[in-house]
Design a protein around this motif. Structure first.
Motif, PDB file in Angstrom:
ATOM      1  N   ARG A 163      13.503   0.147 -35.533  1.00 55.93           N
ATOM      2  CA  ARG A 163      12.641  -0.282 -34.440  1.00 55.93           C
ATOM      3  C   ARG A 163      13.439  -0.483 -33.155  1.00 55.93           C
ATOM      4  N   ASP A 164      12.755  -0.404 -32.022  1.00 53.14           N
ATOM      5  CA  ASP A 164      13.344  -0.750 -30.740  1.00 53.14           C
ATOM      6  C   ASP A 164      13.465  -2.274 -30.706  1.00 53.14           C
ATOM      7  N   PRO A 187      16.792  -2.880 -24.387  1.00 56.78           N
ATOM      8  CA  PRO A 187      15.764  -1.944 -24.840  1.00 56.78           C
ATOM      9  C   PRO A 187      16.407  -0.742 -25.528  1.00 56.78           C
ATOM     10  N   LYS A 188      15.744  -0.230 -26.522  1.00 55.92           N
ATOM     11  CA  LYS A 188      16.154   0.927 -27.310  1.00 55.92           C
ATOM     12  C   LYS A 188      17.350   0.665 -28.218  1.00 55.92           C
TER      13      LYS A 188
END
Length: 196
Positions: free
Chosen positions: A137-138, A150-151
């Motif tokens: 998951r991010d 993020p990411k």
């Protein structure tokens, strides 16, 4: 021992009785800050015969000491957790004097409990079972309150169970932490043994 300086240093490494969570050790997210406070730079050990948790999340992060030194960690969140036969130990030895603080709780079928648990760990061992796990998951979408890039890589599960838990951690916090049957002891010399 004379004077108070050494004992203040000893007290500084005694972390509050806190608990653990688990998962798979992750890649670290560059620049993510996990703890919202400066860590001591020391680690502590936590063991439990079993951890049962709901609302599990994990991602990479960094914790900082007051001098700016950073440590990469695996950050674990658990919405609510039960810990059976909990043992926490902090090695606070002085030159020539072995000293270990131990905290025990959650025995006799009455587990220690925690809500909104957040753990910054170096390592984790045990037998783990995850229910409805999502890997990859991010991490930036998992908890808006945590400053995660993020990411960056994350994972989550509805439920986690870990038996024979052995964890080395740098910090932990919880909304409410209940220690049934709490026993705290400062062990010196030959008795200065850690949880594992």
């Amino acid at each position: 021992m004379s004077g108070g300086t050494r004992w203040r240093r000893f007290a500084a490494v005694m972390v509050p009785a806190t608990v653990v969570a688990g998962g798979i050790v992750l890649g670290m997210a560059n620049g993510a800050i996990a703890a919202s406070f400066a860590v001591s730079g020391s680690t502590f050990k936590v063991g439990a015969s079993k951890l049962e948790g709901n609302g599990f999340k994990q991602y990479g992060g960094l914790v900082k000491e007051s001098d700016g030194t950073q440590h990469p960690v695996a950050v674990s969140e658990i919405a609510d957790a039960k810990l059976y036969d909990l043992c926490q130990s902090v090695n606070a030895s002085l030159p020539g004097i072995p000293i270990v603080l131990t905290i025990n709780a959650g025995g006799g079928g009455k587990p220690a409990t925690a809500t909104d648990l957040l753990i910054d760990m170096d390592s984790l061992e045990g037998d783990a079972t995850f229910e409805k796990i999502k890997i990859g998951r991010d991490a930036g979408d998992m908890n808006p309150a945590q400053p995660v890039l993020p990411k960056s890589f994350g994972q989550s599960a509805d439920k986690v169970t870990i038996t024979d838990l052995e964890q080395v951690a740098r910090s932990t916090s919880a909304g409410v932490f209940t220690l049934n049957g709490l026993k705290l002891k400062v062990n010196v010399g030959a008795d200065a043994k850690e949880c594992f």
